[in-house]
Design an enzyme around this catalytic site. Sequence first.
Site, PDB file in Angstrom:
ATOM      1  N   TYR A  45       0.850  -1.206   0.000  1.00  0.00           N
ATOM      2  CA  TYR A  45       0.000   0.000   0.000  1.00  0.00           C
ATOM      3  C   TYR A  45       0.873   1.238   0.000  1.00  0.00           C
ATOM      4  O   TYR A  45       1.802   1.339   0.798  1.00  0.00           O
ATOM      5  CB  TYR A  45      -0.891   0.012   1.251  1.00  0.00           C
ATOM      6  CG  TYR A  45      -2.334  -0.276   0.928  1.00  0.00           C
ATOM      7  CD1 TYR A  45      -3.019   0.514   0.006  1.00  0.00           C
ATOM      8  CD2 TYR A  45      -3.022  -1.314   1.550  1.00  0.00           C
ATOM      9  CE1 TYR A  45      -4.345   0.254  -0.301  1.00  0.00           C
ATOM     10  CE2 TYR A  45      -4.349  -1.579   1.241  1.00  0.00           C
ATOM     11  CZ  TYR A  45      -5.005  -0.785   0.323  1.00  0.00           C
ATOM     12  OH  TYR A  45      -6.307  -1.034   0.013  1.00  0.00           O
ATOM     13  N   GLU A  47      -0.462   4.790  -0.406  1.00  0.00           N
ATOM     14  CA  GLU A  47      -1.240   6.044  -0.541  1.00  0.00           C
ATOM     15  C   GLU A  47      -0.353   7.257  -0.342  1.00  0.00           C
ATOM     16  O   GLU A  47       0.464   7.291   0.588  1.00  0.00           O
ATOM     17  CB  GLU A  47      -2.345   6.117   0.519  1.00  0.00           C
ATOM     18  CG  GLU A  47      -3.551   5.297   0.193  1.00  0.00           C
ATOM     19  CD  GLU A  47      -3.639   4.103   1.102  1.00  0.00           C
ATOM     20  OE1 GLU A  47      -2.560   3.581   1.471  1.00  0.00           O
ATOM     21  OE2 GLU A  47      -4.759   3.699   1.427  1.00  0.00           O
ATOM     22  N   ASP A 195      -6.628  13.944 -24.822  1.00  0.00           N
ATOM     23  CA  ASP A 195      -6.657  12.540 -24.383  1.00  0.00           C
ATOM     24  C   ASP A 195      -5.969  11.744 -25.495  1.00  0.00           C
ATOM     25  O   ASP A 195      -6.561  11.451 -26.524  1.00  0.00           O
ATOM     26  CB  ASP A 195      -8.114  12.104 -24.196  1.00  0.00           C
ATOM     27  CG  ASP A 195      -8.229  10.646 -23.758  1.00  0.00           C
ATOM     28  OD1 ASP A 195      -7.224   9.908 -23.846  1.00  0.00           O
ATOM     29  OD2 ASP A 195      -9.326  10.245 -23.349  1.00  0.00           O
ATOM     30  N   THR A 221      -4.002   6.505 -21.578  1.00  0.00           N
ATOM     31  CA  THR A 221      -3.879   5.165 -21.021  1.00  0.00           C
ATOM     32  C   THR A 221      -2.494   4.656 -21.417  1.00  0.00           C
ATOM     33  O   THR A 221      -1.817   5.244 -22.272  1.00  0.00           O
ATOM     34  CB  THR A 221      -4.959   4.208 -21.570  1.00  0.00           C
ATOM     35  OG1 THR A 221      -4.962   4.290 -22.987  1.00  0.00           O
ATOM     36  CG2 THR A 221      -6.331   4.544 -21.022  1.00  0.00           C
ATOM     37  N   LYS A 224      -2.424   0.873 -24.844  1.00  0.00           N
ATOM     38  CA  LYS A 224      -2.849   0.757 -26.248  1.00  0.00           C
ATOM     39  C   LYS A 224      -1.592   0.784 -27.120  1.00  0.00           C
ATOM     40  O   LYS A 224      -0.779  -0.129 -27.020  1.00  0.00           O
ATOM     41  CB  LYS A 224      -3.852   1.869 -26.575  1.00  0.00           C
ATOM     42  CG  LYS A 224      -5.142   1.748 -25.725  1.00  0.00           C
ATOM     43  CD  LYS A 224      -6.165   2.776 -26.089  1.00  0.00           C
ATOM     44  CE  LYS A 224      -7.481   2.574 -25.368  1.00  0.00           C
ATOM     45  NZ  LYS A 224      -7.553   3.229 -24.064  1.00  0.00           N
ATOM     46  N   ARG A 230      -2.223  -2.229 -18.295  1.00  0.00           N
ATOM     47  CA  ARG A 230      -3.431  -1.407 -18.205  1.00  0.00           C
ATOM     48  C   ARG A 230      -3.202  -0.344 -17.140  1.00  0.00           C
ATOM     49  O   ARG A 230      -2.797  -0.665 -16.019  1.00  0.00           O
ATOM     50  CB  ARG A 230      -4.642  -2.263 -17.829  1.00  0.00           C
ATOM     51  CG  ARG A 230      -4.819  -3.494 -18.669  1.00  0.00           C
ATOM     52  CD  ARG A 230      -6.158  -4.117 -18.451  1.00  0.00           C
ATOM     53  NE  ARG A 230      -7.157  -3.335 -19.140  1.00  0.00           N
ATOM     54  CZ  ARG A 230      -7.355  -3.368 -20.459  1.00  0.00           C
ATOM     55  NH1 ARG A 230      -6.629  -4.159 -21.226  1.00  0.00           N
ATOM     56  NH2 ARG A 230      -8.275  -2.628 -21.021  1.00  0.00           N
TER      57      ARG A 230
HETATM   58  N1  DSN Z   1     -12.155   0.852 -24.566  1.00  0.00           N
HETATM   59  C1  DSN Z   1     -11.247   1.784 -25.176  1.00  0.00           C
HETATM   60  C2  DSN Z   1     -11.202   1.634 -26.635  1.00  0.00           C
HETATM   61  O1  DSN Z   1     -11.380   0.522 -27.089  1.00  0.00           O
HETATM   62  O2  DSN Z   1     -10.970   2.587 -27.356  1.00  0.00           O
HETATM   63  C3  DSN Z   1     -11.537   3.176 -24.791  1.00  0.00           C
HETATM   64  O3  DSN Z   1     -11.837   3.244 -23.450  1.00  0.00           O
END
Ligand code: DSN
Length: 389
Positions: A45, A47, A195, A221, A224, A230
């Site tokens: 943990y 925090e 974003d 994120t 990707k 993730r």
């Molecule tokens: N689920 C993601 C996507 O496939 O683009 C976006 O949150």
Amino acid sequence: MDKEIQKLIKGEEVRQKKTMTLIASENFVSKDVLTALGSVLTNKYSEGYPGKRYYGGQTYTDKIEILCQKRALKAFKLKEGEWAVNVQPLSGSPANLAVYLALVPQGEKIMGMSLDHGGHLTHGHKVSATGKIWKQVPYGVNKDSEVIDYEEIKNIAINEKPKIIVAGYTAYPRAVDFKKFREIADACGAILMVDMSHFAGLVAGGAYQSPFQYADIVTTTTHKTLRGPRGAMIFSKIDTREFPKLIDKAVFPGLQGGPHMNQVAATAVALKEAAAPEFKKYAKQVVANAKVLAEELSKRGWRIVSGGTDSHLILVDTWMGGKGISGAEASAKLEKKGIIVNKNTIPGETRSPFDPSGIRLGTAAVTTRGAKEKNMVKIAQDIDNILKK
Ligand code: DSN
């Protein structure tokens, strides 16, 4: 190990090996990323932030978080002192929510692309908390060209005076002119948030324009095109507005509890990989592959939304383009033959989101597996053959 779970994980491993992932938001991480993710850090943990934690025993977690922040700045060629980064968001949705919680008073306006034009739920859509706490001012793409019309967006922004404008999308294949977005944000006094979740890896690899010169806030994120675990990060510009301080407070204690330090460590590993020279080649190949796939599908009579792509992502109009197959039907047919895609709405959607008019394809995962242009020709041919039947 727990045999029941082991068997299911093995099943998923085999599924990933035997099928072709064309889901634009998925990728395959390296063994090093997996090792960090599956490490003892999950037991801890933490925090708070480095040097300011609530529990003892932070000798290594502090070092890991600081290293992750340094690598994040390096991967996107940012200078310490000019940009700060919070690497604790558990995923993209809480990252975006934290930005609004930090910077946009409740009830104020978030200007974001509408869902059916390629925006994300967290850009203020009414079914998301971001559309309940704040009011979305939607914008879209031009009806004919299916690309962003900056003049139209400027007019909406000047009339509506949103507190924040969000650029960067989940199903928009083309390049985005961040300079124009800066001018629009300045014209209405809004904060500019980009974003870059979908194209972050392409930015790191120099294959897509970087938003950092123009944005106030950049969220992403990590899983990707960036090819990490993730998770998510929030970059904020350092100036008198004190965005980094407000964002840190919004992430913790505002929204989240303890960060997942195994995820932070795995992100640090991925960021080192993304800053390496081979990643440049990878990012360029991802875009080259997507362009060939779009062209080859188009040659076979498939209507590509906006006429092509400048990124890893392609939107195919399977319904209105004259082929008369819905997105759900196309996705199911392809899955039966081992090609995994997702059904997707297209601009001006006339069907339901559960069975929309198109499919979204992406080349990040297949490129990680070594695919080149010639493989794209074959994939386009396979898709055409499967969907024609
Ligand atoms: N689920 C993601 C996507 O496939 O683009 C976006 O949150």
